[in-house]
Design a protein around this motif. Structure first.
Motif, PDB file in Angstrom:
ATOM      1  N   LEU A 292      -2.830  -0.083   3.786  1.00 35.11           N
ATOM      2  CA  LEU A 292      -2.996   1.652   3.664  1.00 35.11           C
ATOM      3  C   LEU A 292      -4.310   2.436   4.373  1.00 35.11           C
ATOM      4  O   LEU A 292      -5.610   2.129   3.925  1.00 35.11           O
ATOM      5  CB  LEU A 292      -3.050   2.491   2.335  1.00 35.11           C
TER       6      LEU A 292
ATOM      7  N   PHE B  53      -0.248   2.568   6.351  1.00 36.01           N
ATOM      8  CA  PHE B  53       0.044   1.383   6.243  1.00 36.01           C
ATOM      9  C   PHE B  53       0.742   0.627   7.561  1.00 36.01           C
ATOM     10  O   PHE B  53       1.682   0.990   7.584  1.00 36.01           O
ATOM     11  CB  PHE B  53       0.977   1.552   4.697  1.00 36.01           C
TER      12      PHE B  53
ATOM     13  N   LEU C 115       4.884  -2.734  -0.418  1.00 35.63           N
ATOM     14  CA  LEU C 115       2.262  -2.262  -0.625  1.00 35.63           C
ATOM     15  C   LEU C 115       2.715  -2.727  -2.147  1.00 35.63           C
ATOM     16  O   LEU C 115       2.096  -3.019  -2.640  1.00 35.63           O
ATOM     17  CB  LEU C 115       2.265  -1.238  -0.244  1.00 35.63           C
TER      18      LEU C 115
END
Length: 789
Positions: A358, A324, A541
């Motif tokens: 991702l 990611f 994230l």
């Protein structure tokens, strides 16, 4: 029309009230590079009063007609005295200050004057000079702004490897981090180990923890205001450094001498390059790096108009096969205009984009089995800020802001055996509008009052024509939150939620004498955006989302009071003690096993309630001499009360740190060596450890009964860092200056715990065991070479 009437009224009142007075204004700048000097002091000898320059180096004085001696000064600069015959309005006087060469070997903890700690109405505000930040021992020898502010009272983090910082019990999303007026949503590189701010491009750092002026809003805990350098308008300068983990380079130079200049600063890590020869097999293509680019151009059009354009672009990449990446992009355009000697305008237009992604396969462009997820938050804004200088001890500020939000919580594409499926959460749109007015004046010689009022409004829209309403259904094992969602259709242009809040601000300074004062403040803040994270530490994230018809804005009220003093014959020491109390409404928590990732119905797993934080902060700082530094101590408590959690009792939040002690010392020898040390001791953060378990199919699972939120704490954190800096006689290529920095992070090799979790025992899966996780479990030495010419 209304604005013109308002400005006309101000001019009429001021001219009527102060009749035969004249005005003088101008800019205070550094003689060596043309940079404006923020907070420079302008003192009138004959009247025993004065003022200070604003964040753009602009000052204004309104005085009776006559002859005066004006003293222009700033910490680290030679004082300039100007004799002024003031007999006409619209008089301009720009001043350049020269650095004190004999003081360059001393560390300056702050750029403010010695008396500013006591005289200023500001409280719960910390300023750190970038020169001081460079002297603090740092991880892998790299200067870091965010790690430096974590050494201040009232500031902490949940642990090493956590993104962002926490202020007086607030979450990381309650901090508004500004880089040249544009918001930065993730201030960290490499999972919190480094900040996104390149020290070679930073000019000024100011942290507001309380007493927040009316021009700031949108967050509940703090404002971190970072100003970039403008670039040397006199000559070319090159700065850089070569370190263990990354290198950096900056170039600044005039475009048109004394009129326009630029600065470009870049950094790039090379962990992946250094590690590549030692990686084999599936790890050979591992990516673990970051880069950033910071740039700024300014153009002094004339004495009344200055234009600035600045930007930041950075990205982190991590992964091997599955990976990611995330990054910030900001762009700010600002225009300074001087309407008159009394009226100053700074108008800003900015763009900000924080995106994260991702990808299950970093090698193939068309994999048969893959997963890819993208998310981001985008801002566009216009913000005019006016300052009207009625007289030196009477200033009016007013303005407003319109900021649009485009939330893209997550769109995913999953491919299985060549078949694609798209899913995720729908986009959300928000519009925040605000107007404000602030007034600072002295109703008495020993009393300064700063008051303000901000009116903010937020509107939420959904882009897909659907919205949800929470319905209470009762808690169960399958539905821990006790809520479900009903889906309704709506016109995408329809406003689904509309919130308006008044945000009063007031601060007061009562000077007991020239060396002692008492300050009190109150502020109310409304926050309309939220960071969805049910982990112990925020990660790159985590998802940003809007206030909606189900999620109300966070409302924070804070009261603070403090005693401030300057100590010593030459006022070399400053000390302060503050107490604060915060209440927080509409705080977000999460039901057990809440699923936030790509869940369009995540709002049903949210729980809401109250928060409170209170504490005492103690701060002593030595500003000058061979030995400088500070001691800070915070005693605090941060709690929440959520109806569906913990038997409806107050429980400590994951940001709760009872004790936080920091000692920072810096020593400058008479020759080329200087030394630094910092020691930190912090109470462990609370964790919720399951006290029961149940077994299914031969495997033991933890069970968290009611009343166990924050039931244990990880062991206390403590760490000692040291550094030594040696200045070389010659710089790179035998030009300019250079230095070697040697440092050791975590000198006595302590394995500080980050978290504690449970897992099935490897030998007996019916038994569980507690495991302590440490992010950095050993001492970390480093060498860095810095240069400038």
């Amino acid at each position: 029309m209304g604005k013109h009437i308002f400005l006309g009224f101000l001019l009429f009142v001021s001219s009527f009230a102060f009749g035969q007075k004249q005005s003088i204004s101008g800019y205070v700048k550094d003689k060596s590079n043309g940079e404006s000097i923020i907070g420079a002091t302008i003192y009138v000898e004959e009247l025993k009063m004065g003022t200070s320059a604003n964040s753009y180096g602009f000052y204004s004085l309104t005085l009776p007609s006559g002859s005066y001696h004006l003293n222009f000064s700033a910490a680290g600069y030679k004082k300039v005295v100007k004799t002024i015959l003031l007999n006409a309005n619209k008089m301009e006087e720009n001043v350049e200050l020269e650095l004190k060469i004999e003081e360059l070997q001393e560390v300056k903890v702050t750029a403010q004057s010695k008396e500013d700690n006591v005289r200023s109405v500001e409280m719960s505000v910390n300023k750190i000079d970038i020169k001081t930040i460079r002297k603090i021992p740092a991880l892998l020898g790299e200067v870091d702004l965010v790690r430096a502010i974590q050494l201040l009272p009232g500031v902490s983090t949940v642990g090493e490897g956590a993104s962002g910082f926490n202020v007086r019990g607030g979450g990381v999303d309650q901090n508004l981090v500004l880089l040249d007026e544009a918001p930065v949503y993730n201030s960290s590189h490499l999972f919190g180990f480094f900040s996104v701010f390149n020290p070679d491009a930073v000019k000024d750092v100011k942290l507001y923890k309380g007493g927040i002026p009316a021009q700031f809003g949108g967050r509940g805990s703090s404002i971190l205001d970072v100003k970039m350098k403008e670039g040397n308008s006199k000559k070319m300068e090159v700065h850089g450094g070569i370190g263990v983990i990354f290198s950096r380079l900056s170039i600044e130079a005039p475009i048109v001498k004394d009129k326009a200049s630029f600065i470009v600063a870049a950094r790039r890590s090379y962990i992946d390059v250094l590690a590549k020869p030692f990686l084999t097999g599936s790890s050979s293509d591992a990516k673990f790096s970051f880069y950033d680019l910071t740039a700024k151009v300014n153009y002094n059009i004339n004495t009344k108009n200055t234009f600035y354009l600045s930007g930041y672009f950075g990205r982190d990449v991590f992964g091997s096969g599955f990976g990611f990446n995330w990054g910030n992009s900001t762009l700010s355009a600002r225009w300074n205009h001087v309407f008159s000697n009394k009226l100053f305008l700074n108008s800003t237009v900015f763009y900000s984009n924080y995106d994260y992604m991702l990808d299950s396969d970093l090698k193939n462009k068309k994999p048969e089995n893959a997963f890819k997820w993208n998310s981001n938050i985008i801002n566009l804004s216009f913000k005019p800020d006016f300052i009207y200088y009625i007289k030196p001890d009477n200033t009016l500020t007013f303005g407003g802001q319109v900021i649009s939000y485009n939330f893209k919580p997550g769109s995913a594409t999953a491919t299985s055996n060549g078949e694609k499926r798209e899913f995720g959460q729908s986009d959300k749109l928000g519009m925040e509008s605000s107007v404000y007015v602030g007034h600072e004046f002295k109703p008495a010689t020993n009393l300064t009052l700063q008051s303000g009022l901000r009116l903010s409004n937020y509107q939420f829209r959904s882009t897909n024509g659907e919205y949800y309403e929470r319905v209470k259904t009762g808690q169960s094992i399958e539905n821990p939150s006790g809520y479900s969602l009903k889906t309704f259709s709506a016109d995408p242009s329809k406003v689904l939620a509309n919130y308006t809040n008044l945000e009063p601000r007031i601060s007061l300074n009562w000077s007991l004498n020239s060396n002692n004062s008492i300050k009190v403040s109150f502020n109310r803040l409304a926050q309309y955006i939220h960071l969805m994270s049910n982990t112990a530490a925020s990660t790159p994230l985590d998802v940003w989302t809007s206030s909606t018809n189900n999620i109300k804005p966070q409302l924070v009220n804070q009261f603070a009071a403090g005693y401030f003093a300057n100590l010593g014959e030459e006022k070399n020491y400053e000390a302060s003690m503050e107490v604060y109390y915060k209440t927080m409404d509409n705080q977000i928590d999460y039901a057990d096993r809440a699923n936030l990732f790509l869940n369009p119905l995540f709002e049903k797993d949210l729980l809401f309630g109250l928060g409170r934080a209170y504490g005492l902060e103690w701060f002593v700082k030595k500003n000058t001499g061979k030995v400088t530094g500070w001691i800070s101590y915070t005693l605090s408590r941060t709690e929440r009360k959520i109806e569906e959690l913990n038997n409806n009792d107050w429980f400590p939040t994951r940001y709760d740190r009872t004790h936080n002690f920091n000692l920072i010392l810096q020593y400058q020898t008479a020759k080329r060596w200087s030394f630094g040390m910092n020691f930190a001791y912090i109470s462990g953060v609370p964790y919720s450890l399951p006290l029961q378990k149940f077994s299914f199919d031969g495997i033991s699972y933890p069970l968290t009964p009611a009343g166990t939120r924050g039931n244990i704490r990880v062991p206390d954190y403590n760490r000692l860092d040291i550094s030594a800096t040696r200045k070389s006689k010659k710089g790179l290529f035998k030009k300019g200056e250079s230095e070697w920095v040697f440092s050791i992070y975590n000198l006595y090799n302590r394995k500080n715990p980050f978290s504690i979790y449970t897992r099935p025992n490897e030998e007996n899966t019916l038994q569980t065991e507690a495991v302590q996780l440490s992010i950095i479990g050993s001492f970390v030495p480093a060498v860095t070479y810095n240069f400038n010419f």
